[in-house]
Enzyme design. Structure first.
Site, short mmCIF file in Angstrom:
data_model
loop_
_atom_site.label_atom_id
_atom_site.label_comp_id
_atom_site.label_asym_id
_atom_site.label_seq_id
_atom_site.Cartn_x
_atom_site.Cartn_y
_atom_site.Cartn_z
N LYS A 120 35.68 46.19 30.91
CA LYS A 120 36.12 44.99 31.64
C LYS A 120 34.98 44.49 32.52
CE LYS A 120 39.28 45.03 35.17
NZ LYS A 120 38.48 44.50 36.30
N GLU A 122 33.76 41.17 35.33
CA GLU A 122 34.24 40.11 36.23
C GLU A 122 33.35 38.87 36.10
OE1 GLU A 122 34.47 41.56 40.24
OE2 GLU A 122 35.76 43.24 39.69
N GLU A 189 43.49 37.65 38.89
CA GLU A 189 43.81 38.30 40.16
C GLU A 189 43.95 37.27 41.28
OE1 GLU A 189 41.44 41.74 41.10
OE2 GLU A 189 42.28 41.92 43.10
O1 KIV Z 1 39.28 47.72 39.64
C1 KIV Z 1 40.49 47.52 39.43
O2 KIV Z 1 41.35 48.37 39.67
C2 KIV Z 1 40.87 46.23 38.87
C3 KIV Z 1 42.33 45.92 38.76
C4 KIV Z 1 42.93 45.69 40.08
C5 KIV Z 1 42.57 44.80 37.83
O3 KIV Z 1 40.03 45.47 38.53
#
Ligand code: KIV
Length: 272
Positions: A120, A122, A189
């Site tokens: 993931k 950002e 978010e």
């Molecule tokens: O780092 C994390 O836990 C996150 C979630 C809150 C989506 O990015």
């Protein structure tokens, strides 16, 4: 129990995409160690995220900025060794995808060493070249828009994003750009509910909300928040499902009382 890397995980990327097509909500939770991963495994959760929130939650930092790729590999491995059915996604930490080469190299490490199935990242249009490069190397990517904690110094605090018309349009365009770049899902978010709903309708890939309302295709919470580890942490979007803070303090306090009063160990806890 097999680890989650790739084929052993029974929830796959196509399965996640199908859940959106079938209008089946997706449940995602964070996890950072094997003790909790074993329990999470026994729930019907769809996606487990080794989030860089581990910086705050388990490493004691104020934010996610100090978290390194080595930290992420370490915690991802702990979860990956025991997770079975859920899809394992691991966060790429701050600065680990600041250019294409770095992004591909570090995403590869999270898959090979961290046992993740996907990573993931950002950011919006500005990181799409890196999303594309990672995906081209066969690594699935989840995007993350809205409140992006790695940019906390730019955003100036943990607050609801995309409140102006311009910011709403930019967020919608970013979401579409990430989909075009090959992202398989998108965390939204702390954005207004109607915007999250609009994005969810526009995209073929699922949106997973945290503080983004019920219109998202799925929801994510930090495990320690939903378990109630810190009852003083009360963001509006949080629903608590347990009260670990009180349970843990009471249990440890009872143990102390037993040790100091000589009630533990009793005869039945002793060897003869
Ligand atoms: O780092 C994390 O836990 C996150 C979630 C809150 C989506 O990015």
């Amino acid at each position: 129990m097999s680890h989650a890397a790739g084929p052993d995980s029974s929830i796959t990327i196509p399965a996640i995409l199908k859940m959106k097509r079938d209008q089946q909500k997706i449940a995602m939770v964070t996890c950072y160690d094997s003790a909790f991963a074993k329990l999470v495994n026994r729930s019907p959760i769809d996606i487990v995220l080794v989030g860089d929130s581990l910086g705050n939650v388990v490493m004691g930092y104020q934010n996610t900025i100090p978290v390194t790729i080595e930290d992420m590999i370490h915690y991802s491995k702990c979860v990956g060794r025991v997770i079975g059915r859920p899809l394992l996604v691991t966060d790429m930490p701050f600065m680990s995808y600041s250019d294409k080469n770095k992004a591909v190299h570090n995403a590869g490490r999270l898959i090979q060493e961290g046992l993740a199935c996907a990573v993931k990242v950002e950011g919006g249009s500005e990181i799409c070249d890196r999303v594309e490069a990672i995906v081209q190397n066969g690594i699935p990517v989840m995007g993350h828009l809205g409140l992006t904690p790695q940019s906390i110094h730019m955003l100036g605090g943990f607050k609801v994003q995309a409140k102006t018309e311009d910011a709403r349009l930019k967020l919608l365009e970013d979401a579409k750009a990430l989909e075009r770049a090959g992202a398989f899902a998108l965390v939204l978010e702390m954005i207004p509910t109607d915007l999250a709903l609009e994005i969810s309708k526009e995209l073929k890939i699922p949106t997973i909300g945290i503080g983004a309302g019920a219109g998202c295709d799925g929801q994510v919470l930090v495990l320690h928040d939903l378990l109630g580890f810190d009852l003083s942490f009360n963001p509006k979007f949080l629903k608590r499902y347990a009260n670990f803070e009180t349970t843990v303090i009471e249990a440890i306090s009872s143990y102390c009382v037993d040790v100091k009063s000589g009630q533990f160990p009793s005869d039945s806890q002793s060897f003869h």
